[in-house]
Structure formats: C-alpha cells, structure tokens
Design a protein around this motif. Structure first.
Motif, short mmCIF file in Angstrom:
data_model
loop_
_atom_site.label_atom_id
_atom_site.label_comp_id
_atom_site.label_asym_id
_atom_site.label_seq_id
_atom_site.Cartn_x
_atom_site.Cartn_y
_atom_site.Cartn_z
N ARG A 3 43.59 -16.57 2.30
CA ARG A 3 42.09 -16.72 2.66
C ARG A 3 41.24 -17.29 1.65
N LEU A 126 35.40 -15.04 5.90
CA LEU A 126 36.76 -15.54 5.71
C LEU A 126 36.96 -17.19 6.35
N THR A 129 38.32 -17.89 10.05
CA THR A 129 39.07 -16.98 10.97
C THR A 129 38.05 -16.66 12.22
N ASN A 131 36.70 -14.58 15.44
CA ASN A 131 36.71 -13.17 15.67
C ASN A 131 37.43 -12.88 16.94
N PHE A 135 43.91 -13.18 17.89
CA PHE A 135 44.31 -14.55 17.06
C PHE A 135 45.18 -13.93 15.85
N SER A 136 44.72 -12.99 15.25
CA SER A 136 45.63 -12.44 14.07
C SER A 136 46.97 -11.63 14.76
N GLN A 143 47.65 -20.91 13.24
CA GLN A 143 47.64 -20.81 11.77
C GLN A 143 48.85 -21.71 11.06
N PRO A 148 42.75 -23.21 11.09
CA PRO A 148 41.68 -22.51 10.58
C PRO A 148 41.01 -23.56 9.66
N ASN A 209 36.41 -17.79 18.63
CA ASN A 209 35.11 -16.97 18.12
C ASN A 209 34.21 -16.50 19.22
#
Lengths: 517, 164
Positions: A3, A126, A129, A131, A135-136, A143, A148, A209
């Motif tokens: 990050r 971050l 990244t 929201n 995504f994560s 990624q 990003p 996002n």
C-alpha cells in the motif's frame, strides 16, 4: 498488496515534518515554497479559505515547534485542546471545540515565535483502493495487473467505451448504473440476460468505489452491449461480423473511442469476420478476443486474425492457466481463473476461462484511450504489449505472449508502436486485379524460398464500404515491424515482390506485385 | 394391422392403440449412449427426407438415476452434430459458429431431462445442397477439455436417407 499513501486530492507533495530541512525559526513561512528554480518541493501555499485545502480532519491542526517552546501554551492561545503529542517530533495535534477557520488559525500560529509549522491534519487514502466490499475479499484480477496504481492516473472516461460482443447482459445491474449505452441485437434471439455477457462486462467496466460489489478495471467506461451469442453461448459468424461492424459504426457516429471485447472463439476462419475486423481497425476500433480454452497451441478465431489482440488466461501465481490456448499469435495474458464478477439479478459469481481474461485487457485499453484518445488501435495494442510484465522469455514467449498485462505501466510513457501497415497493389497486363490472394511472408533474400506465411488478404474490388482499399489493393493493418515478401495469385496468374519490404513502426509500406500466367 | 385385429384379444388391441397414441411425435431414427448414468439420445424427426427438406434434430439428456449428474464444458458449446456420408464429413453443426470461452456447467437433477433442438438444412460445409443418398448423423457431447468433435467420436449415431 503493498500500500502506498498519498495525500488525497492534491498533486504529489513531499510529506510531513521529516522532510522539512533547514526551516527558519518562527518565520511562519512554512507552507510557502522557497523562491527560485529547482528548489526542493515543500508544503503548498495556504489557500485563501478552508475550501481550498485538501481533505483534512475538520477542526484540527498539527503544530510543530522549536526546541524549548511551550507547545501546550501555543495550542491554548488559539483556543485549541491538545489531543495527541509526539514528543520525539515536538508536535501536537490540536482540536478546536467549535468550527473555526483552519487557514486563519494556521496563519496566526505561523506568526508566533517558536512555531516551526502549522498545518491541517490532512487525510491520506490507501493508494487507489476502492470501497467495493468484494474488491479485497473476492477479486484478485485488478490487483494482479496493477489496476489500483492505474486508477490514480485515470479511472476511465465515458468517451472510451467497451463494447461487449457477447450474450445479452443485464443492463439493470447496479454495477452498470448510468453507463449502459444503446447497443444492438445482432443474434436476433431473445434478449434474456445471462451470466456470461454480464460477467464479462463487469470485469471490464463495473463501477468502482460505489460501495457495492466489485470494481471493474475501468470505472468510468461506457458499456456498449452487442448481442452476438444466444443464451447457450453459441455465436454465429455472421452475427459476430454484424456486431463488429456495429461497434465500429457506433464509434464513428458518436465520436467516441470504442474497444470491442469478444470473449468467444471457434476453429473456423471466416473471411466475413476478417473483413469486419479490418473495417473496425480502419474505423479506429481495437478488437480484443479470448485466445481459447483448449489448452493447446491452436489458432482459434477471431483471436487468430492479425488485427485482433489474442488474450490468454493467467493464474494467481502468474502462470499460464492450463486450459489457456497459446501460440505465436498470442498478444498478452490476463487473469482468467476464478474471477468474481457480475451476473444477472444484481448478483455475482466466480467464472473461469479466457472469456474472463480478455475484458481485463479491454478495460485497460479503454483506460489508455481515456488518457490518450488520439492513439490508433495499433498504438494502444503496442502500448499494452510493450509494457506487459514479461513472463518466461525476456521478450515474446508463445506461452504468455508479451506477458501479463500491466495497467499501471500501460498508462505510463508511450512505448514505440510495434506495428506498421502494408498495402500491396496487384496488377497484370490488363491492369489492376481485384480478388487476388495476397500473402505476406517472412522476408528472404530476393524473396526466394519463402516458407513462413505471416498474414493473408485479398485485393479489393474497390469501395464501398468507404474504408475498403482501392481496386487491386490488399491492405494489412497490423503487421509487426520486420522484413517481408509478398506473393499474389489468382486461379491463373501469380507473382512475387522482387525484394523484401521493410515494415517500420507506425508507417505505411507499399509495394506492387505483377502477376502473370 | 387390420389383418391382425381379428386374431388379437381386446386387451391387446387396447394396449396396441395406447402404445401408438403415446409414440413420440418425433418418429425418426434414434440411438442412445450414456455418460455418468445419464442417457444421451439422438433422434431425427424422419427416417427419410426429400431434397432440401430440413432435418429436425433432437438431443435429449435424461438422468434416470437418484443422484444429480454434472457435466463441465470448456466453452459454451455443449454438443455437436456431424453428418457424414461413407465416412466423409459433410456437415458439422459447430461449423460457422464460435462459442463463449468460459467453463460452463450443466447439472441434471434426478429425473430431469434437457432437450436441445437443432436443424440441418441439407447444405454441406461449402453451402451446397447435398445429393440423395444414405447419411449418418453423430451427436457428440464435448465435455473433455480440448476435445474437437469429429466423425468416429463416441456418441449416439443414426442413419437416414435423402431421396430424390
């Protein structure tokens, strides 16, 4: 994922007190850059009001002081309360009980003796990244390809459109809100939305996002749905050709850039589709297709047409997925295993295949066009290929093409175009010849002993369509830089170029072949 | 059949008539194979066709078992049909088609059937109407990664005629 922090909303700045070297005491000039050229960057000048400040915590200021300065007294003098002190840095965070002008208070503090600096308590985010909750937790594709970092440069544009030539997709999915354009149903069957087309569209261009679901590679791209497959996933060649033409015409009529994604393939070479691809290229449209799922070195189409970017599938370990078709025609690879994306009914699921890989690249291509809308399709293609992360061999490897697509690098400095154009004119004793078969071969001395066929085309009978070459001319739109020879033949006559042609990047090379019995 | 009736019991006549009434509407040649206990049946609507008459093809997958059967395909293609004559490939359904390139799953619950209906217009791969004669139709279920359907592959196969 590593990050990187950056100040939200501002152009890049050197951060924090640690980088402020040699500041004068109490001068209150912190926040005003040193005069003169080439000086080190520092805090930006204070705006006239709080509205001009970058994102910051409201009602808070950070103060740094010189040694032996009573920092608490200073904080109190402006009516603030110390909420945090970092003694090692001789700094405090001060909170104001009531809304107050941060800028005005900073100016007051900067004028006080002993104050090294006073600044807003900036908010950092971050690096790129989004929201989107999945995504994560569920996505790995964006990624892996550096999306990003790319999003910090551009998140796309409505004027750089991804055309999804596929089954019908669910245009009502919340992830496509406001971005689905009026497309076309070339297949002619029911427009029942099914998973495949919806999934592909989400990979390329789901809103990012927006607090729900996933993040597409390209957040702002428009989606042009072109139905060329039925609900079972079968796609007739003539419907595919219709779709390619529609996307190209759409680009011209609406003055937008279009990237066409074709997550489909079959073993048959179809001249109609080849001609449609050439038409698209001439119209400034880049065509991207899945390489195929047979796991072999097989040329499937449309991926195998010279003007098309063939995309294979990569794994989370950056290997070639075992099912991914490969070969010398492969352009790049992109994530294609267990890809989480949109399906009808405002839902999401995992799917695998080179179908999932191609839209990653389509999304990147549209990012490039959002940043540089004047690039030609081959320039965009070259940019993606030249900036790909090499896997296997140091350059081109038939298993991986030019490598794993790298979204961030693709938005960097423009790489040299890897492709030129070739036009071969064919004539005989009676004049120009339409309908002759022309072959480009890897060049040899005096064009003798030709063994490696590169591309084929036919000479035109003359326009229409308006983008067709003139009578007797065969056009090759995406020829890799190199040396070539050309042969031409009809059922009764044939001929060869007397010497090799040199194809240079971004240029048009022409030659004439005279055929005789 | 008329000569048989006086010699048949009434109950047998009832069963015969009932059997004829319940005969499938598609009454051409049929053949079947199996995979994972699933019955794969190929059936044409007629045993013989006049020139240029469309050949109606039905492929039915039936799961008579007590457990679900799942098949995975490497693309959107779940079947293929091949027409041959004396061992030579004349027409292939997938010819002229492309398929979505994502792994596709088909699940048949216990007792569930799935039917695919397609049509052959009697044109060969070059688009020419085929001549009269004896032909074979093969149905292929391409679940193997990398499988390219071809004549001689396993699958139900039927014979039919094209007459002048």
């Amino acid at each position: 994922m590593t990050r990187t922090l950056r100040r939200a909303g501002w152009t890049p700045l050197v951060l924090s007190v640690l980088l402020l070297v040699g500041c004068t005491s109490g001068s209150g000039l912190i926040g005003v850059p040193s005069p003169g050229p080439g000086g080190p960057s520092g805090p930006p000048p204070l705006p006239s009001s709080d509205a001009g400040l970058a994102d910051h915590v409201p009602q808070q200021i950070v103060i740094g002081v010189q040694p032996n300065t009573d920092i608490h007294r200073i904080a109190t003098s402006v009516g603030g309360t110390v909420t945090r002190e970092i003694k090692e840095l001789r700094s405090v965070t001060v909170r104001f009980p009531q809304p107050t002008s941060i800028v005005d208070n900073i100016r007051k503090l900067q004028a006080m003796a002993g104050v090294r600096y006073a600044e807003p308590n900036y908010l950092y985010q971050l690096f790129g990244t989004p929201n989107d909750p999945f995504f994560s937790s569920k996505q790995w594709g964006p990624q892996e390809i550096g999306a990003p970092s790319a999003w910090d440069i551009t998140k796309g544009s409505p004027n750089a459109v991804v055309a999804v030539l596929d089954s019908a997709l669910d245009g009502t999915h919340p992830e496509f809100s406001g971005k689905v354009l009026t497309g076309n149903n070339c297949e002619g069957g029911p427009t029942t939305a099914v998973a495949h087309g919806t999934h592909v569209a989400g990979i390329a261009a789901a809103l990012g996002n927006n607090g729900i679901g996933i993040a597409g590679v390209n957040w702002n791209a428009g989606i042009l749905p072109i139905q060329v497959c039925n609900t079972s996933g079968a796609c007739a060649n003539s419907d595919i050709a219709c779709g390619i033409i529609f996307g190209a015409t759409f680009a011209t009529l609406n003055s937008v850039r279009v990237v066409e994604n074709l997550s489909l393939g079959g073993p048959g070479y179809a001249q109609q589709i080849k001609d449609a691809v050439d038409f698209a290229l001439q119209s400034g449209v880049l065509v991207i297709a899945s390489s195929g799922n047979d796991g072999k070195s097989t040329v499937l189409f449309p991926a195998g047409y010279p003007g098309v970017m063939a995309v294979g599938a990569s794994t989370p370990a950056n290997g070639r997925a075992t099912f991914s078709t490969y070969g010398p025609h492969l352009s790049v690879i992109a994530p294609g295993v267990d890809i989480y994306s949109t399906i009808p009914g405002a839902s999401y699921t995992l799917m695998s295949g080179t179908s999932m890989a191609a839209p990653h690249v389509a999304g990147v291509a549209a990012l490039i066009l959002a940043l540089s809308p004047g690039l030609t399709p081959t320039q965009v293609r070259s940019q993606i290929e030249r900036t790909a992360t090499h896997l296997g061999s140091s350059a081109f490897d038939p298993q991986f093409g030019w490598g794993l697509v790298n979204a961030a690098a693709a938005l960097g400095a423009l790489a040299p175009n890897n492709y030129g154009q070739v036009q071969i004119t064919v004539q005989d004793t009676l004049g120009l010849v339409g309908g002759a078969d022309v072959v480009l071969w890897v060049g040899t001395a005096s064009c003798l002993g030709l063994t490696q066929e590169v591309q084929t085309a036919q000479t035109s009978f003359g326009p229409p369509p308006t983008t067709a070459p003139p009578l007797g001319v065969a056009s090759f739109n995406a020829v890799p830089v190199g040396s070539y020879c050309a042969t031409a033949s009809t059922t009764t006559e044939m001929g060869t170029t007397a010497a090799p042609l040199a194809v240079a990047a971004g240029t048009l090379t022409t030659a004439t072949v005279t055929i005789s019995p | 059949m008329c000569s048989l009736l006086p010699h048949m019991r009434a109950s047998n006549v009832v069963f015969l008539i009932a059997g004829l009434c319940l005969a499938p509407a598609v009454a051409g040649p049929a053949a079947h194979t199996g995979d994972q206990g699933v019955r794969i049946e190929l059936r044409l609507n007629k045993p013989a066709y006049t020139a240029t008459e469309p050949v109606e093809i039905m492929l039915m997958l039936s799961n008579p078992t007590s457990t679900a059967a799942t098949f995975q395909f490497p693309t959107g293609q779940m079947f293929d049909f091949l027409v041959t004559r004396q061992g030579k490939l004349i027409w292939q359904w997938s010819y002229g088609r492309a398929f979505t390139q994502a792994f596709t799953r088909l699940t048949l619950s216990p007792g569930e059937s799935r039917v695919f209906n397609e049509r052959w217009d009697q044109r060969d791969v070059q688009g020419r109407y085929v001549p009269a004669g004896e032909y074979e139709m093969l149905a292929v279920f391409p679940t193997d990664v990398g499988l390219v359907p071809r004549a001689g592959a396993d699958g139900p196969q039927v014979r039919f005629q094209i007459v002048n």
